[in-house]
Design a protein around this motif. Structure first.
Motif, short mmCIF file in Angstrom:
data_model
loop_
_atom_site.label_atom_id
_atom_site.label_comp_id
_atom_site.label_asym_id
_atom_site.label_seq_id
_atom_site.Cartn_x
_atom_site.Cartn_y
_atom_site.Cartn_z
N TYR A 187 0.84 -1.20 0.00
CA TYR A 187 0.00 0.00 0.00
C TYR A 187 0.88 1.25 0.00
O TYR A 187 1.99 1.21 0.54
CB TYR A 187 -0.91 0.01 1.23
N ALA B 131 1.72 -6.15 1.78
CA ALA B 131 0.45 -6.68 2.30
C ALA B 131 0.23 -8.09 1.78
O ALA B 131 -0.27 -8.96 2.49
CB ALA B 131 -0.70 -5.77 1.90
N PRO C 21 -4.22 -14.67 10.89
CA PRO C 21 -4.47 -13.63 11.89
C PRO C 21 -4.71 -12.28 11.22
O PRO C 21 -4.39 -12.09 10.05
CB PRO C 21 -3.18 -13.61 12.72
N SER C 22 -5.24 -11.37 11.98
CA SER C 22 -5.53 -10.03 11.49
C SER C 22 -4.27 -9.40 10.90
O SER C 22 -3.18 -9.51 11.47
CB SER C 22 -6.06 -9.19 12.67
N GLY C 23 -4.41 -8.78 9.75
CA GLY C 23 -3.28 -8.07 9.14
C GLY C 23 -2.39 -8.93 8.26
O GLY C 23 -1.40 -8.45 7.71
N CYS C 24 -2.75 -10.20 8.05
CA CYS C 24 -1.86 -11.08 7.27
C CYS C 24 -2.06 -10.94 5.77
O CYS C 24 -1.35 -11.56 4.98
CB CYS C 24 -2.02 -12.53 7.71
N GLY C 25 -3.08 -10.16 5.35
CA GLY C 25 -3.22 -9.90 3.91
C GLY C 25 -4.40 -10.58 3.25
O GLY C 25 -4.53 -10.54 2.03
N LYS C 26 -5.30 -11.16 4.04
CA LYS C 26 -6.44 -11.89 3.47
C LYS C 26 -7.35 -10.98 2.66
O LYS C 26 -7.69 -11.27 1.51
CB LYS C 26 -7.29 -12.53 4.60
N THR C 27 -7.75 -9.86 3.27
CA THR C 27 -8.67 -8.94 2.60
C THR C 27 -8.02 -8.35 1.36
O THR C 27 -8.64 -8.24 0.30
CB THR C 27 -9.12 -7.83 3.57
N THR C 28 -6.76 -8.02 1.48
CA THR C 28 -6.03 -7.46 0.33
C THR C 28 -6.05 -8.44 -0.83
O THR C 28 -6.32 -8.06 -1.98
CB THR C 28 -4.57 -7.14 0.74
N1 LIG Z 1 -6.03 0.72 2.61
C1 LIG Z 1 -4.87 0.40 3.22
N2 LIG Z 1 -3.85 1.29 3.29
C2 LIG Z 1 -2.67 0.99 3.88
N3 LIG Z 1 -2.41 -0.21 4.45
C3 LIG Z 1 -3.37 -1.14 4.42
C4 LIG Z 1 -4.65 -0.88 3.81
N4 LIG Z 1 -5.41 -2.00 3.94
C5 LIG Z 1 -4.64 -2.90 4.58
N5 LIG Z 1 -3.43 -2.39 4.89
C6 LIG Z 1 -2.32 -3.10 5.54
O1 LIG Z 1 -2.01 -4.25 4.78
C7 LIG Z 1 -1.79 -5.38 5.60
C8 LIG Z 1 -2.79 -6.48 5.27
O2 LIG Z 1 -4.09 -6.03 5.60
P1 LIG Z 1 -5.39 -6.85 5.31
O3 LIG Z 1 -5.32 -7.39 3.93
O4 LIG Z 1 -6.56 -5.99 5.64
O5 LIG Z 1 -5.26 -8.06 6.35
P2 LIG Z 1 -6.38 -9.05 6.95
O6 LIG Z 1 -7.59 -8.97 6.09
O7 LIG Z 1 -5.69 -10.38 6.89
O8 LIG Z 1 -6.62 -8.61 8.35
C9 LIG Z 1 -1.90 -4.88 7.03
O9 LIG Z 1 -0.61 -4.57 7.48
C10 LIG Z 1 -2.73 -3.64 6.90
O10 LIG Z 1 -2.42 -2.73 7.91
#
Ligand SMILES: Nc1ncnc2c1ncn2[C@@H]1O[C@H](COP(=O)(O)OP(=O)(O)O)[C@@H](O)[C@H]1O
Ligand SMILES: [Mg+2]
Length: 359
Positions: A13, A20, A39-46
């Motif tokens: 990002y 990410a 775990p939270s922050g591992c990149g699943k949503t991304t």
């Molecule tokens: N819009 C964004 N801008 C900057 N950093 C982001 C954004 N969305 C996610 N991140 C960062 O990218 C990493 C992966 O996030 P995310 O994919 O949301 O993880 P998860 O869904 O597994 O909790 C995290 O370190 C998060 O802080």
């Protein structure tokens, strides 16, 4: 319907220091249910958002049904998505909400009505079609979001923690309903969760993620039974896998402190090494009296769980969780005996935490 091929996806990002997603590759078979777990922050949503076209990767590619969609906008991908914050329109009826995607796609009204009725029946929403979402329970609102996603004939269904706003019981019920619905639809599904029990129960395959990478990919039972590293073993299972520092003597004996365990023969190849023994609570046998091949442990905590008793015990200064049958009577400070069967033991490298393979 379509399969999905994810190739070397890298995403950082703007302003982010870490990736990410870090070189993620994954194949998702047509009609399968794949869970991204971690775990939270591992990149699943991304990762999911890159499949949807809501984020673009720095490099790498996504193809759906053999078509490169890496840089296509969401509406050109024929995907459907359910978000964690099931964004329904609060001031529009359930009927309107479910049909929204079809209306946007300019589908004729009578077809919309038919599909909405079908989805409402499937998700037990028929009595509420003319209500406003504000007058529904959380579980019902979540059903509206799922109904809205399945009425459009998408190639791929993407779901990001769709059950996380529900309370525990509702979650459990809806989980099995969702599994049945998706099975019947046969749509290729990618499902994100941080809940390991959800991942095991829903997935045909589970991709366990850590720090933007896939730590292990496999079917749920394999991932549970043979974690590829300590992170996976510790993340999956309740309680997590036990890890015990042990040593292999030059002649292939396995020892924990002063006690000797029955070990599989493959251990000979790790002779003279310090290793980590991984074992699940339910794979340790417990006995009140000494038995051959068993090792002594001191009971620390006794937790009756109904169908089993969970014991926290000390073995040579290391803490383990083991399962005893409900009839097992013991109390803190007592000595009990633990048996490990060689075929349920897993072995990890002390330094790298990776599973050891026999050579
Ligand atoms: N819009 C964004 N801008 C900057 N950093 C982001 C954004 N969305 C996610 N991140 C960062 O990218 C990493 C992966 O996030 P995310 O994919 O949301 O993880 P998860 O869904 O597994 O909790 C995290 O370190 C998060 O802080
Ligand atoms: Mg997320």
């Amino acid at each position: 319907m379509a399969d999905i091929t994810i190739s070397n996806l890298v995403k950082t990002y703007p302003g982010g220091t870490e990736r990410a997603t870090d070189d993620v590759s994954l194949h998702i078979a047509d009609g399968s249910f794949t869970v991204l777990l971690g775990p939270s922050g591992c990149g699943k949503t991304t990762l999911l958002r890159m499949l949807a076209g809501l984020e673009l990767p720095d490099s790498g590619a996504v193809s759906i049904g053999g078509r490169d969609v890496t840089y296509l906008p969401p509406n050109k991908r024929n995907i459907s998505m359910v978000f964690q914050s099931y964004a329904v329109f609060p001031h529009r009826s359930v009927r309107y909400n479910i049909g929204f995607g079809l209306q946007m796609a300019k589908v004729p009204k009578e077809q919309i009505d038919k599909k909405v009725q079908w989805a409402a029946d499937l998700l037990q929403l028929t009595p509420y079609l003319d209500r406003l979402p504000a007058k529904l329970s959380g579980g019902q609102r979540q059903r509206v979001a799922v109904a809205r996603a399945i009425v459009v004939d998408a190639d791929v269904l993407l779901m990001d923690e769709p059950l996380s706003n529900l309370d525990a019981l509702l979650r459990l019920n809806f989980r099995s309903e969702l599994k049945k619905i998706v099975q019947d639809l046969g749509t290729t599904t990618v499902y994100v969760t941080h809940d390991q029990s959800e991942a095991l129960s829903l997935g045909d395959q589970v991709a366990v993620m850590r720090k933007g990478r896939i730590a292990q990919l496999g079917d749920p039972l394999d991932v549970y039974d043979a974690p590829s590293d300590r992170f996976v073993g510790g993340f999956i299972g309740s309680p997590p896998m036990n890890f015990v520092d042990a040593a292999v003597t030059p002649d292939g004996e396995l020892v924990v402190g002063d006690q000797r365990l029955m070990a599989p023969s493959l251990l000979r190849s790790f002779g003279n090494h310090n290793i980590v023994l991984g074992v699940r609570a339910e794979n340790v046998s417990v006995a009140k009296d000494r038995e051959s091949g068993y090792i002594a442990a001191t009971v620390l905590v006794v937790e009756p769980m109904g169908s089993t008793i969970l014991l926290t015990v000390d073995v040579e200064g290391q803490t383990l969780k083991v399962q005893a049958p409900p009839s097992f009577r013991t109390a803190p400070h007592q000595t009990i005996w633990l048996g490990f069967s060689p075929n349920t033991m897993r072995f990890y490298d002390r330094e790298t935490s990776m599973a050891l393979e026999a050579n």
